[in-house]
Design a protein around this motif. Structure first.
Motif, short mmCIF file in Angstrom:
data_model
loop_
_atom_site.label_atom_id
_atom_site.label_comp_id
_atom_site.label_asym_id
_atom_site.label_seq_id
_atom_site.Cartn_x
_atom_site.Cartn_y
_atom_site.Cartn_z
N ASN A 1 -103.82 33.78 86.59
CA ASN A 1 -103.18 35.09 86.55
C ASN A 1 -102.47 35.26 85.21
O ASN A 1 -102.42 34.33 84.40
CB ASN A 1 -102.23 35.30 87.73
N GLU A 2 -101.92 36.44 85.00
CA GLU A 2 -101.30 36.73 83.70
C GLU A 2 -100.03 35.94 83.46
O GLU A 2 -99.54 35.86 82.32
CB GLU A 2 -101.01 38.22 83.57
N LYS A 3 -99.47 35.31 84.53
CA LYS A 3 -98.24 34.53 84.36
C LYS A 3 -98.50 33.08 83.97
O LYS A 3 -97.73 32.49 83.21
CB LYS A 3 -97.42 34.57 85.66
N ASN A 4 -99.57 32.49 84.52
CA ASN A 4 -99.79 31.07 84.26
C ASN A 4 -100.84 30.79 83.19
O ASN A 4 -101.21 29.63 82.97
CB ASN A 4 -100.14 30.33 85.56
N VAL A 5 -101.34 31.83 82.55
CA VAL A 5 -102.35 31.65 81.49
C VAL A 5 -101.79 32.16 80.17
O VAL A 5 -101.10 33.19 80.13
CB VAL A 5 -103.65 32.41 81.83
N GLU A 6 -102.06 31.43 79.12
CA GLU A 6 -101.66 31.83 77.77
C GLU A 6 -102.90 31.79 76.88
O GLU A 6 -103.61 30.78 76.85
CB GLU A 6 -100.59 30.88 77.25
N VAL A 7 -103.17 32.89 76.20
CA VAL A 7 -104.34 32.97 75.31
C VAL A 7 -103.89 33.45 73.94
O VAL A 7 -103.22 34.49 73.82
CB VAL A 7 -105.41 33.94 75.87
N GLY A 8 -104.23 32.68 72.92
CA GLY A 8 -103.93 33.05 71.54
C GLY A 8 -105.21 33.20 70.76
O GLY A 8 -106.17 32.45 70.98
N ILE A 9 -105.27 34.18 69.86
CA ILE A 9 -106.48 34.41 69.07
C ILE A 9 -106.13 34.47 67.59
O ILE A 9 -105.04 34.90 67.20
CB ILE A 9 -107.19 35.71 69.50
N LEU A 10 -107.08 34.01 66.78
CA LEU A 10 -106.91 33.97 65.33
C LEU A 10 -108.27 34.22 64.71
O LEU A 10 -109.28 33.69 65.18
CB LEU A 10 -106.38 32.59 64.93
N GLY A 11 -108.31 35.07 63.67
CA GLY A 11 -109.59 35.38 63.04
C GLY A 11 -109.46 35.49 61.54
O GLY A 11 -108.36 35.44 60.98
N LYS A 12 -110.60 35.65 60.88
CA LYS A 12 -110.60 35.75 59.43
C LYS A 12 -109.81 36.96 58.95
O LYS A 12 -109.21 36.93 57.88
CB LYS A 12 -112.05 35.82 58.91
N ASN A 13 -109.84 38.05 59.72
CA ASN A 13 -109.06 39.24 59.39
C ASN A 13 -108.05 39.55 60.48
O ASN A 13 -107.64 40.68 60.67
CB ASN A 13 -109.99 40.44 59.19
N GLN A 14 -107.66 38.50 61.21
CA GLN A 14 -106.75 38.67 62.35
C GLN A 14 -105.68 37.58 62.31
O GLN A 14 -105.99 36.40 62.45
CB GLN A 14 -107.54 38.58 63.65
#
Length: 248
Positions: free
Chosen positions: A206-219
């Motif tokens: 669920n949105e409380k127990n999950v953590e997602v991080g993103i990183l990109g060439k232009n991000q």
């Protein structure tokens, strides 16, 4: 053989050629809650499962931003991770002040590994009980590294560390050949699918127990907010059904 004769410090070798203190630190990483990372040609995604120490406490943070171009996910002792996180942030700031550019990812990972290895050479110190997944972007491309308490480090296309992480790695072995040309959304869904494989049967993402991080060439590195996580978790059911059909 009495094991306790050889595990009181990290400089005493056992007859089997082991340093038990280092083995114990590696075990602390295995018992930490799972985190994983995967990358394409343009993006790298970190996914983590957060835990509560008790029902009265909040969820523990599992990902830390180092700089705009770099972040880490941790498994093991959070206190040790904060020490390494502070060190990495300081190194990035000093490099930017001196050279007016971002710190190369591989070079910083090497420094962290060297710092970890120094902890295994003194009887007055103990190894860091934490493993890191380091996501970064530099002129050489998109990177995903793992560091270990022993001082070893490796670069991966995808990797999972922590408790029950073997299930996530098994998932990656089936699908990693698609990651290179995957879109950001596909990477996130693959990451959540791998995370779902690794949780207990009575648990749900669920949105409380999950953590997602993103990183990109232009991000620059960002975390998905609660609503974005909800949307991706809803999409996960359809995505899992499609991948099951592709396997068949």
């Amino acid at each position: 053989m009495l094991k306790h004769l050889y595990d009181t410090d990290c400089v005493t070798w056992s007859p089997q050629g082991k340093l038990f203190q280092v083995d114990y630190a590696m075990e602390a990483v295995k018992q930490g809650s799972i985190c994983l990372g995967l990358k394409s040609n343009d993006f790298v995604v970190l996914c983590s499962l957060k835990r509560q120490p008790s029902e009265l406490a909040g969820y523990q943070e599992k990902q830390f931003k180092i700089d705009d171009h770099m972040a880490i996910a941790i498994a093991g002792l959070t206190a040790d991770a904060r020490v390494l996180c502070k060190y990495m942030r300081t190194e990035c700031l000093e490099y930017k002040y001196t050279y007016e550019s971002h710190h190369p990812v591989g070079r910083l990972v090497f420094k962290v590994a060297e710092k970890s290895q120094h902890k295994t050479q003194s009887g007055a110190k103990r190894p860091y009980g934490v493993g890191l997944l380091v996501a970064g972007i530099d002129p050489n491309g998109v990177h995903l590294f793992e560091t270990c308490p022993s001082g070893n480090y490796y670069e991966y296309k995808c990797q999972a560390i922590g408790s029950r992480s073997q299930a996530a790695r098994t998932y990656f072995e089936s699908w990693f050949h698609l990651f290179e040309k995957s879109t950001l959304e596909q990477l996130i869904l693959h990451g959540l699918s791998a995370l779902k494989k690794a949780i207990m049967e009575d648990e749900e993402l669920n949105e409380k127990n999950v953590e997602v991080g993103i990183l990109g060439k232009n991000q620059k590195f960002i975390h998905l907010n609660a609503q974005e996580l909800k949307d991706y978790i809803v999409k996960l059911e359809t995505f899992n059904a499609n991948t099951q059909i592709q396997q068949e």
